[in-house]
Motif scaffolding. Structure first.
Motif, PDB file in Angstrom:
ATOM      1  N   GLU A   1      -7.597  -0.591  -3.573  1.00 52.96           N
ATOM      2  CA  GLU A   1      -8.902  -1.001  -3.041  1.00 52.96           C
ATOM      3  C   GLU A   1      -8.968  -2.516  -2.841  1.00 52.96           C
ATOM      4  O   GLU A   1      -9.473  -2.993  -1.819  1.00 52.96           O
ATOM      5  CB  GLU A   1     -10.019  -0.521  -3.966  1.00 52.96           C
ATOM      6  CG  GLU A   1     -10.194   0.988  -3.933  1.00 52.96           C
ATOM      7  CD  GLU A   1     -11.190   1.506  -4.941  1.00 52.96           C
ATOM      8  OE1 GLU A   1     -12.043   2.317  -4.549  1.00 52.96           O
ATOM      9  OE2 GLU A   1     -11.115   1.103  -6.124  1.00 52.96           O
TER      10      GLU A   1
ATOM     11  N   THR B   1      -6.146   0.193   6.595  1.00 51.28           N
ATOM     12  CA  THR B   1      -6.959   0.448   5.405  1.00 51.28           C
ATOM     13  C   THR B   1      -7.949   1.597   5.568  1.00 51.28           C
ATOM     14  O   THR B   1      -8.375   2.182   4.580  1.00 51.28           O
ATOM     15  CB  THR B   1      -7.740  -0.813   4.996  1.00 51.28           C
ATOM     16  OG1 THR B   1      -8.682  -1.146   6.014  1.00 51.28           O
ATOM     17  CG2 THR B   1      -6.800  -1.978   4.748  1.00 51.28           C
TER      18      THR B   1
ATOM     19  N   LEU C   1       0.834  -1.205   0.000  1.00 50.29           N
ATOM     20  CA  LEU C   1       0.000   0.000   0.000  1.00 50.29           C
ATOM     21  C   LEU C   1       0.868   1.254   0.000  1.00 50.29           C
ATOM     22  O   LEU C   1       0.621   2.196  -0.756  1.00 50.29           O
ATOM     23  CB  LEU C   1      -0.931   0.022   1.218  1.00 50.29           C
ATOM     24  CG  LEU C   1      -2.127  -0.906   1.173  1.00 50.29           C
ATOM     25  CD1 LEU C   1      -2.879  -0.854   2.508  1.00 50.29           C
ATOM     26  CD2 LEU C   1      -3.057  -0.550   0.024  1.00 50.29           C
TER      27      LEU C   1
ATOM     28  N   ARG D   1      -8.351  -6.389   5.171  1.00 50.45           N
ATOM     29  CA  ARG D   1      -9.438  -6.352   6.155  1.00 50.45           C
ATOM     30  C   ARG D   1      -9.981  -7.749   6.430  1.00 50.45           C
ATOM     31  O   ARG D   1     -10.353  -8.068   7.551  1.00 50.45           O
ATOM     32  CB  ARG D   1     -10.552  -5.422   5.687  1.00 50.45           C
ATOM     33  CG  ARG D   1     -10.152  -3.971   5.656  1.00 50.45           C
ATOM     34  CD  ARG D   1     -11.230  -3.101   5.033  1.00 50.45           C
ATOM     35  NE  ARG D   1     -12.454  -3.132   5.797  1.00 50.45           N
ATOM     36  CZ  ARG D   1     -12.782  -2.269   6.740  1.00 50.45           C
ATOM     37  NH1 ARG D   1     -11.954  -1.291   7.040  1.00 50.45           N
ATOM     38  NH2 ARG D   1     -13.912  -2.353   7.381  1.00 50.45           N
TER      39      ARG D   1
ATOM     40  N   THR E   1      -7.169  -3.745   9.526  1.00 48.83           N
ATOM     41  CA  THR E   1      -8.303  -2.849   9.325  1.00 48.83           C
ATOM     42  C   THR E   1      -7.887  -1.397   9.533  1.00 48.83           C
ATOM     43  O   THR E   1      -8.249  -0.522   8.760  1.00 48.83           O
ATOM     44  CB  THR E   1      -9.451  -3.210  10.285  1.00 48.83           C
ATOM     45  OG1 THR E   1      -9.848  -4.556  10.033  1.00 48.83           O
ATOM     46  CG2 THR E   1     -10.639  -2.299  10.103  1.00 48.83           C
TER      47      THR E   1
ATOM     48  N   MET F   1      -8.954   4.095   2.405  1.00 46.68           N
ATOM     49  CA  MET F   1     -10.255   3.902   1.769  1.00 46.68           C
ATOM     50  C   MET F   1     -11.120   5.151   1.894  1.00 46.68           C
ATOM     51  O   MET F   1     -11.826   5.510   0.953  1.00 46.68           O
ATOM     52  CB  MET F   1     -10.962   2.673   2.361  1.00 46.68           C
ATOM     53  CG  MET F   1     -10.309   1.361   1.972  1.00 46.68           C
ATOM     54  SD  MET F   1     -10.089   1.129   0.179  1.00 46.68           S
ATOM     55  CE  MET F   1     -11.783   1.143  -0.377  1.00 46.68           C
TER      56      MET F   1
ATOM     57  N   CYS G   1      -6.765  -3.468   0.140  1.00 41.19           N
ATOM     58  CA  CYS G   1      -7.420  -3.094   1.403  1.00 41.19           C
ATOM     59  C   CYS G   1      -8.493  -4.118   1.780  1.00 41.19           C
ATOM     60  O   CYS G   1      -8.580  -4.518   2.944  1.00 41.19           O
ATOM     61  CB  CYS G   1      -8.030  -1.695   1.299  1.00 41.19           C
ATOM     62  SG  CYS G   1      -6.825  -0.353   1.380  1.00 41.19           S
TER      63      CYS G   1
END
Length: 143
Positions: free
Chosen positions: A91, A110, A70, A98, A107, A114, A94
């Motif tokens: 996306e 992300t 990321l 998660r 989590t 997001m 992520c």
């Protein structure tokens, strides 16, 4: 750093679980960070992701490798080398983090990215398209 990043149009939102969740975020530890419009959102994301990748204990692949990927993808966008495909990869990564991380770090990592994709898409696209970024005052988004 683990909550949603909202834009100026959302500033008057009531800070309760339902409203914050509807914005794509969570209240996290209750900390609110406020950034000026002179701060580049892509640079803020890079800083957040750099923090989270350093926080990974290394035990699970989603956080250890996902956090690094990321960071690299957002850094690529910050440097004006990114593409819309990179946003799609972010996306997907992520969602994978998660679903598969062993702890809440997956989590937490992300959440800001997001919410930025949802709330600051034009700014992200200006870096991707090589347009003028008013926050970092650069062509091509050198954050």
């Amino acid at each position: 750093a683990s909550g949603a990043i909202i834009n100026a149009s959302q500033v008057d939102m009531s800070l309760d679980i339902d409203n914050v969740s509807a914005s794509g975020g969570r209240l996290a530890c209750g900390t609110i960070m406020v950034y000026s419009d002179r701060n580049c959102i892509v640079d803020i994301l890079c800083n957040n992701l750099d923090f989270f990748r350093e926080e990974s204990c290394g035990k699970c692949t989603p956080c250890r490798e996902g956090g690094t990927q990321l960071y690299r993808l957002v850094r690529k966008i910050a440097e004006g080398r990114g593409s819309v495909l990179d946003l799609q990869k972010i996306e997907e990564l992520c969602a994978l983090m998660r679903a598969t991380a062993l702890c809440g770090l997956g989590t937490s990592t992300t959440m800001p990215i997001m919410s930025c994709i949802r709330n600051f898409r034009p700014q992200l696209l200006s870096h991707i398209d090589g347009d003028f970024c008013p926050a970092c005052s650069q062509i091509g988004g050198d954050a």
